[in-house]
Design a protein around this motif. Structure first.
Motif, PDB file in Angstrom:
ATOM      1  N   ASP A 113     -32.982   4.769 -13.117  1.00 15.40           N
ATOM      2  CA  ASP A 113     -32.235   3.539 -13.361  1.00 15.40           C
ATOM      3  C   ASP A 113     -33.068   2.623 -14.257  1.00 15.40           C
ATOM      4  O   ASP A 113     -34.299   2.764 -14.349  1.00 15.40           O
ATOM      5  CB  ASP A 113     -31.923   2.826 -12.043  1.00 15.40           C
ATOM      6  CG  ASP A 113     -31.020   3.643 -11.126  1.00 15.40           C
ATOM      7  OD1 ASP A 113     -30.136   4.345 -11.656  1.00 15.40           O
ATOM      8  OD2 ASP A 113     -31.211   3.590  -9.904  1.00 15.40           O
ATOM      9  N   TRP A 114     -32.405   1.674 -14.892  1.00 15.90           N
ATOM     10  CA  TRP A 114     -33.102   0.677 -15.711  1.00 15.90           C
ATOM     11  C   TRP A 114     -32.464  -0.687 -15.489  1.00 15.90           C
ATOM     12  O   TRP A 114     -31.247  -0.823 -15.397  1.00 15.90           O
ATOM     13  CB  TRP A 114     -33.016   1.023 -17.200  1.00 15.90           C
ATOM     14  CG  TRP A 114     -33.529  -0.092 -18.089  1.00 15.90           C
ATOM     15  CD1 TRP A 114     -34.826  -0.418 -18.334  1.00 15.90           C
ATOM     16  CD2 TRP A 114     -32.736  -1.060 -18.805  1.00 15.90           C
ATOM     17  NE1 TRP A 114     -34.896  -1.503 -19.178  1.00 15.90           N
ATOM     18  CE2 TRP A 114     -33.632  -1.913 -19.481  1.00 15.90           C
ATOM     19  CE3 TRP A 114     -31.363  -1.252 -18.948  1.00 15.90           C
ATOM     20  CZ2 TRP A 114     -33.195  -2.971 -20.271  1.00 15.90           C
ATOM     21  CZ3 TRP A 114     -30.925  -2.309 -19.737  1.00 15.90           C
ATOM     22  CH2 TRP A 114     -31.848  -3.154 -20.395  1.00 15.90           C
ATOM     23  N   VAL A 115     -33.319  -1.708 -15.418  1.00 13.97           N
ATOM     24  CA  VAL A 115     -32.866  -3.093 -15.299  1.00 13.97           C
ATOM     25  C   VAL A 115     -33.608  -3.925 -16.342  1.00 13.97           C
ATOM     26  O   VAL A 115     -34.844  -3.840 -16.455  1.00 13.97           O
ATOM     27  CB  VAL A 115     -33.152  -3.667 -13.895  1.00 13.97           C
ATOM     28  CG1 VAL A 115     -32.699  -5.131 -13.816  1.00 13.97           C
ATOM     29  CG2 VAL A 115     -32.458  -2.841 -12.826  1.00 13.97           C
ATOM     30  N   GLY A 116     -32.871  -4.698 -17.123  1.00 13.89           N
ATOM     31  CA  GLY A 116     -33.506  -5.515 -18.143  1.00 13.89           C
ATOM     32  C   GLY A 116     -32.579  -6.597 -18.644  1.00 13.89           C
ATOM     33  O   GLY A 116     -31.672  -7.041 -17.930  1.00 13.89           O
ATOM     34  N   ILE A 117     -32.785  -7.001 -19.877  1.00 13.42           N
ATOM     35  CA  ILE A 117     -32.013  -8.074 -20.483  1.00 13.42           C
ATOM     36  C   ILE A 117     -31.319  -7.526 -21.729  1.00 13.42           C
ATOM     37  O   ILE A 117     -31.777  -6.547 -22.331  1.00 13.42           O
ATOM     38  CB  ILE A 117     -32.928  -9.267 -20.838  1.00 13.42           C
ATOM     39  CG1 ILE A 117     -32.120 -10.530 -21.159  1.00 13.42           C
ATOM     40  CG2 ILE A 117     -33.863  -8.917 -21.975  1.00 13.42           C
ATOM     41  CD1 ILE A 117     -32.968 -11.775 -21.312  1.00 13.42           C
ATOM     42  N   ASP A 118     -30.217  -8.146 -22.126  1.00 15.49           N
ATOM     43  CA  ASP A 118     -29.496  -7.757 -23.330  1.00 15.49           C
ATOM     44  C   ASP A 118     -30.233  -8.347 -24.533  1.00 15.49           C
ATOM     45  O   ASP A 118     -30.012  -9.487 -24.930  1.00 15.49           O
ATOM     46  CB  ASP A 118     -28.054  -8.277 -23.261  1.00 15.49           C
ATOM     47  CG  ASP A 118     -27.186  -7.776 -24.405  1.00 15.49           C
ATOM     48  OD1 ASP A 118     -27.742  -7.416 -25.462  1.00 15.49           O
ATOM     49  OD2 ASP A 118     -25.949  -7.749 -24.243  1.00 15.49           O
ATOM     50  N   ASP A 119     -31.136  -7.538 -25.117  1.00  8.72           N
ATOM     51  CA  ASP A 119     -31.987  -8.028 -26.196  1.00  8.72           C
ATOM     52  C   ASP A 119     -31.195  -8.356 -27.463  1.00  8.72           C
ATOM     53  O   ASP A 119     -31.527  -9.309 -28.183  1.00  8.72           O
ATOM     54  CB  ASP A 119     -33.064  -6.992 -26.523  1.00  8.72           C
ATOM     55  CG  ASP A 119     -34.130  -6.918 -25.452  1.00  8.72           C
ATOM     56  OD1 ASP A 119     -34.799  -7.930 -25.219  1.00  8.72           O
ATOM     57  OD2 ASP A 119     -34.284  -5.846 -24.835  1.00  8.72           O
ATOM     58  N   GLU A 120     -30.166  -7.578 -27.747  1.00  9.13           N
ATOM     59  CA  GLU A 120     -29.378  -7.866 -28.951  1.00  9.13           C
ATOM     60  C   GLU A 120     -28.675  -9.210 -28.824  1.00  9.13           C
ATOM     61  O   GLU A 120     -28.650 -10.010 -29.757  1.00  9.13           O
ATOM     62  CB  GLU A 120     -28.350  -6.764 -29.219  1.00  9.13           C
ATOM     63  CG  GLU A 120     -27.565  -7.034 -30.495  1.00  9.13           C
ATOM     64  CD  GLU A 120     -26.416  -6.075 -30.729  1.00  9.13           C
ATOM     65  OE1 GLU A 120     -25.383  -6.504 -31.282  1.00  9.13           O
ATOM     66  OE2 GLU A 120     -26.536  -4.902 -30.347  1.00  9.13           O
ATOM     67  N   LYS A 121     -28.100  -9.474 -27.651  1.00  6.80           N
ATOM     68  CA  LYS A 121     -27.443 -10.755 -27.430  1.00  6.80           C
ATOM     69  C   LYS A 121     -28.451 -11.896 -27.541  1.00  6.80           C
ATOM     70  O   LYS A 121     -28.142 -12.975 -28.078  1.00  6.80           O
ATOM     71  CB  LYS A 121     -26.769 -10.769 -26.062  1.00  6.80           C
ATOM     72  CG  LYS A 121     -26.009 -12.060 -25.757  1.00  6.80           C
ATOM     73  CD  LYS A 121     -24.855 -12.265 -26.725  1.00  6.80           C
ATOM     74  CE  LYS A 121     -24.060 -13.515 -26.406  1.00  6.80           C
ATOM     75  NZ  LYS A 121     -22.963 -13.733 -27.374  1.00  6.80           N
ATOM     76  N   ALA A 122     -29.659 -11.647 -27.056  1.00 10.42           N
ATOM     77  CA  ALA A 122     -30.697 -12.669 -27.149  1.00 10.42           C
ATOM     78  C   ALA A 122     -30.984 -13.029 -28.601  1.00 10.42           C
ATOM     79  O   ALA A 122     -31.085 -14.207 -28.970  1.00 10.42           O
ATOM     80  CB  ALA A 122     -31.975 -12.174 -26.466  1.00 10.42           C
ATOM     81  N   MET A 123     -31.087 -12.016 -29.461  1.00 14.62           N
ATOM     82  CA  MET A 123     -31.336 -12.275 -30.877  1.00 14.62           C
ATOM     83  C   MET A 123     -30.148 -12.944 -31.555  1.00 14.62           C
ATOM     84  O   MET A 123     -30.297 -13.745 -32.472  1.00 14.62           O
ATOM     85  CB  MET A 123     -31.684 -10.972 -31.582  1.00 14.62           C
ATOM     86  CG  MET A 123     -33.080 -10.451 -31.260  1.00 14.62           C
ATOM     87  SD  MET A 123     -34.420 -11.560 -31.827  1.00 14.62           S
ATOM     88  CE  MET A 123     -34.894 -12.337 -30.273  1.00 14.62           C
ATOM     89  N   GLU A 124     -28.955 -12.638 -31.082  1.00  7.74           N
ATOM     90  CA  GLU A 124     -27.771 -13.317 -31.606  1.00  7.74           C
ATOM     91  C   GLU A 124     -27.853 -14.821 -31.324  1.00  7.74           C
ATOM     92  O   GLU A 124     -27.562 -15.649 -32.188  1.00  7.74           O
ATOM     93  CB  GLU A 124     -26.504 -12.731 -30.991  1.00  7.74           C
ATOM     94  CG  GLU A 124     -25.224 -13.386 -31.497  1.00  7.74           C
ATOM     95  CD  GLU A 124     -23.970 -12.864 -30.822  1.00  7.74           C
ATOM     96  OE1 GLU A 124     -22.883 -13.388 -31.112  1.00  7.74           O
ATOM     97  OE2 GLU A 124     -24.076 -11.921 -30.009  1.00  7.74           O
ATOM     98  N   LEU A 125     -28.258 -15.167 -30.113  1.00  7.05           N
ATOM     99  CA  LEU A 125     -28.389 -16.578 -29.748  1.00  7.05           C
ATOM    100  C   LEU A 125     -29.464 -17.256 -30.584  1.00  7.05           C
ATOM    101  O   LEU A 125     -29.282 -18.383 -31.065  1.00  7.05           O
ATOM    102  CB  LEU A 125     -28.728 -16.698 -28.260  1.00  7.05           C
ATOM    103  CG  LEU A 125     -27.664 -16.246 -27.260  1.00  7.05           C
ATOM    104  CD1 LEU A 125     -28.221 -16.280 -25.840  1.00  7.05           C
ATOM    105  CD2 LEU A 125     -26.416 -17.108 -27.358  1.00  7.05           C
TER     106      LEU A 125
END
Length: 340
Positions: A149-161
């Protein structure tokens, strides 16, 4: 000890473990004798008998990185809620050391392993050598080709912001600074940076991608490089707050204004991001949510047959501070938050 308490070894075992039928009087007597003799139970032997140690191993690439310090603190809190203890290891960004740490955790009969792999490719071998009986959850960073399993953050969305905010502040050129491209976080953030800088018409030249390490020292080196360049970008986008701290140090020493001369963003929202001068606009990672979900996935009972492994990406928050905006109405501490 059984002789000193005048009971059988089986009675001692039941009294100390809290299992089986033992009178309260006998239990108190056994505990008193154990205390007088300085007896300590053998947790390894208990783990072998019960097949549960109550210990969860965690491996991070660098405990000196304040993001991982906060993440470890959150994981320990969540483990306490389910009655488990944390066994922390630092791989120091070394694949070979990471593999040795994983073997050591297996030999310690841990109930599960939480890991932020230090290499996006080379960490796969050691991960795939972990017995299927030990649940593994990748946290924040990851490698592909593993049944975990993997748990993290939506990095692409972060860069969009980040890029949307930079464009709103008038940025037309940008630089990206992060760790080596073998890091999965850097790969995802760089891809998002390139995609959304193009979307917003922000120019990025090949030399504007600077990859080194997640460290203050790397940020200082980049700062010196940018100061020596004839043209400063409108915004510097960092893949970690600690890199941005190094850039702030270099620019402050050179008396270059942030954000007057150049805007600066970080990633993680570590504790110092809000108190450094200027306070840092950054992407907040929800460490408590990441930890809670990782512990939940690790604690799920095993299933028969092929398991569909979870990939959980939490929405980022962009925390806007002084490093990208001039104070409005004299309020230098105003903070805005944007959620996806």
């Amino acid at each position: 000890m059984a002789h000193a308490a005048n009971v059988s070894t089986a009675t001692v075992s039941r009294a100390l473990s809290g299992t089986g039928r033992v009178s309260e009087k006998t239990r108190r007597k056994v505990l008193k004798v154990a205390s007088e003799l300085g007896y300590m139970g053998n947790s390894i032997a208990r783990a072998l008998r019960s097949k549960h140690s109550g210990i969860v191993g965690m491996i991070v690439p660098s405990i000196s990185n304040p993001f991982f310090t906060a993440l470890v603190e959150s994981v320990e809190h969540e483990l306490q809620l389910v009655g488990k203890t944390l066994f922390l290891c630092d791989s120091q960004g070394d694949v070979a050391l990471e593999a040795r740490r994983l073997r050591s955790l297996q030999e310690s009969h841990v109930d599960g392993i939480l890991i932020s792999p230090c290499h996006g490719i080379e960490s796969v071998t050691a991960l795939n050598n972990i017995p299927k009986s030990i649940p593994v959850v990748q946290l924040d960073q990851f490698v592909v080709g593993t049944a975990t399993d993997w748990v993290g953050i939506d990095d692409e969305k972060a860069m969009e912001l980040v890029l949307s905010h930079a464009a709103q502040q008038g940025a037309t050129s940008a630089v990206f600074v992060s760790s080596a491209s073998t890091n999965s976080s850097t790969q995802a953030r760089l891809a998002g940076f390139l995609k959304h800088s193009e979307t917003h018409g922000i120019s990025v030249e090949p030399d504007d991608i600077m990859l080194g390490r997640f460290s203050v020292e790397w940020g200082e080196k980049v700062g010196a490089r940018l100061l020596a360049h004839p043209k400063m970008p409108d915004v510097i986008v960092c893949g970690a707050d600690i890199i941005a701290f190094g850039i702030i140090r270099a620019f402050t020493a050179a008396e270059v204004s942030i954000p007057g001369r150049v805007m600066l963003t970080g990633f993680d929202d570590v504790a110092f991001a809000s108190i450094i001068t200027p306070s840092l606009t950054t992407v907040r990672q929800p460490t408590r949510l990441l930890a809670a979900e990782a512990v939940r996935l690790m604690s799920q009972p095993p299933t028969e047959g092929v398991k569909a492994h979870a990939k959980v990406a939490f929405a980022p928050q962009l925390i806007i501070r002084e490093s990208t905006t001039r104070p409005a109405g004299g309020d230098a501490t105003r903070t805005q938050e944007f959620t996806s």
